[in-house]
Design a protein around this motif. Structure first.
Motif, PDB file in Angstrom:
ATOM      1  N   LYS A 216       0.821  -1.214   0.000  1.00 63.03           N
ATOM      2  CA  LYS A 216       0.000   0.000   0.000  1.00 63.03           C
ATOM      3  C   LYS A 216       0.848   1.253   0.000  1.00 63.03           C
ATOM      4  N   ARG A 217       1.828   1.258   0.899  1.00 62.53           N
ATOM      5  CA  ARG A 217       2.669   2.448   0.983  1.00 62.53           C
ATOM      6  C   ARG A 217       3.473   2.602  -0.309  1.00 62.53           C
ATOM      7  N   ALA A 220       1.307   4.265  -2.984  1.00 66.69           N
ATOM      8  CA  ALA A 220       1.120   5.698  -2.762  1.00 66.69           C
ATOM      9  C   ALA A 220       2.402   6.467  -3.070  1.00 66.69           C
ATOM     10  N   ASP A 291      -8.815   8.607  -7.203  1.00 70.86           N
ATOM     11  CA  ASP A 291      -9.331   8.355  -5.855  1.00 70.86           C
ATOM     12  C   ASP A 291     -10.842   8.555  -5.801  1.00 70.86           C
ATOM     13  N   VAL A 308      -4.658   7.407  -2.548  1.00 71.96           N
ATOM     14  CA  VAL A 308      -3.416   8.175  -2.541  1.00 71.96           C
ATOM     15  C   VAL A 308      -3.603   9.376  -1.607  1.00 71.96           C
ATOM     16  N   SER A 310      -5.079   9.776   1.147  1.00 68.02           N
ATOM     17  CA  SER A 310      -5.703   9.187   2.334  1.00 68.02           C
ATOM     18  C   SER A 310      -5.958  10.247   3.402  1.00 68.02           C
TER      19      SER A 310
END
Ligand SMILES: [Zn+2]
Length: 380
Positions: A216-217, A220, A291, A308, A310
């Motif tokens: 996930k990181r 992004a 998004d 992205v 978040s």
């Protein structure tokens, strides 16, 4: 890691592999391309593959040559990179140690200017090129950011480049080939490296456990890395968050509430940023709508972790509710067009004014629709 596992640089890797297969490996290469896309990694990988005990252009990762190469301690593989002239031996050793452990070498020396001195070139390259390899069969010199060589250093290297010993490969890397003396460039075979696609950066970040990225990181960060894995690793979260916050405030209209604000923002984007940064901002705008579409397709089930943006999940959700695909799709086309226009050196003030105006109109349209919907609900 083997040369074939270098991600996103198929052209460069193919070129080297074909040269090796046809026994026409050059004694001098210039790996040129953007920062952080794998030039030095490829050079070190080529060095390991040439000295690996296994057949062909392959590094097994397990023989003694490979394990020395991995620890940057192979006696015939020499890595030269710019450092401030005041660097102490233990600081230098710490840089290499960190590179072995983390896969990346910190190149930020604050206000001290890193360079490659003539003393370094003479001791590390010229003198060693004339010796026989210790274990061999190849001696490889990787001169990273070779444009940081002083004029004297370049001159000293030129002599070796002009008459390279048989068992030697010298690889220079640079993101600024025009900053190298033409005499150096003309002695090297150029190998072009390209900016990485976001999914390639993502794969690199996830694929190297030393970097410590989860999926996930990595996704992004890769989206924000402008095609450079090096930048993805280097740039701290704060800088990225500041960029996201700025674009989010543009996308929600909080910075462009009236015509004056809108024109100010367009001017600032047009005149305070370079072309590459402008394209980056446009990419971030596209990611915003990505998004919004994601949030809208998941009908509120999109957790912030999947976005992205978040940190702006609420604002994303609000637009997902009010804007339909019929509104968002033309905006995506518009931003895409703007990206191409910037690439063709169109007037950035006109490009950004037009994009911001279209987005403001779209937000108004969505708000009106929401308003009508609300009135109907009350009336029914
Ligand atoms: Zn090996």
């Amino acid at each position: 890691m083997a040369l074939s596992r270098i991600i996103g640089q198929d052209h460069a890797v193919g070129l080297l592999a074909r040269a090796f297969d046809s026994e026409r490996l050059s004694h001098a290469y210039l790996f040129q391309g953007p920062e952080g896309v794998g030039k030095e990694t490829t050079a070190l990988e080529l060095a390991a593959a040439l000295n690996c005990k296994s057949e062909g252009l392959h590094s097994c990762g397990e023989c003694s040559a490979c394990s020395m190469a991995k620890r940057l301690s192979h006696p015939d593989i020499h890595l030269i990179f710019p450092t401030p002239s005041t660097i102490k031996p233990d600081e230098y050793a710490a840089l290499l140690d960190a590179q072995v452990r983390n896969g990346f070498r910190d190149a930020d020396f604050g206000r001290k200017i890193p360079l490659i001195s003539v003393e370094t070139v003479n001791a590390e390259v010229v003198a060693r090129a004339n010796q026989r390899p210790y274990v061999g069969p190849w001696k490889i010199f990787v001169v990273s950011d070779a444009d940081a060589m002083s004029a004297e250093a370049a001159n000293a290297l030129l002599k070796t480049l002009e008459e390279p010993p048989d068992d030697t490969v010298i690889i220079l890397t640079t993101s600024r080939p025009s900053a190298l003396p033409a005499t150096i460039v003309s002695r090297c075979q150029r190998v072009p490296f390209v900016r990485l696609k976001a999914d390639a950066v993502e794969r690199i970040l996830v694929g190297d456990s030393r970097l410590g990225f989860d999926q996930k990181r990595a996704k992004a960060v890769a989206a924000l890395a402008r095609g450079s894995a090096g930048r993805a690793v280097r740039v701290d979260g704060k800088t990225m968050q500041a960029e996201l916050d700025r674009v989010a405030s543009i996308m929600t209209g909080s910075r462009t509430k009236d015509v004056g604000g809108l024109l100010d923002e367009a001017q600032s984007l047009a005149y305070r940023l370079g072309r590459e940064e402008q394209q980056h901002i446009l990419d971030l705008m596209l990611l915003w709508y990505r998004d919004v579409l994601l949030a809208s397709s998941l009908k509120g089930d999109a957790g912030p972790a999947e976005l992205v943006y978040s940190g702006h999940a609420d604002e994303v959700a609000r637009q997902a509710e009010s804007m339909g695909l019929d509104i968002i799709e033309p905006l995506i086309g518009k931003i895409d067009g703007a990206r191409r226009a910037i690439e063709r050196y169109s007037n950035p003030a006109i490009v950004f004014t037009s994009v911001l105006l279209d987005m403001a109109i779209a937000r108004r349209k969505a708000a009106d629709r929401g308003h009508v919907g609300a009135v109907r609900k009350v009336g029914s």
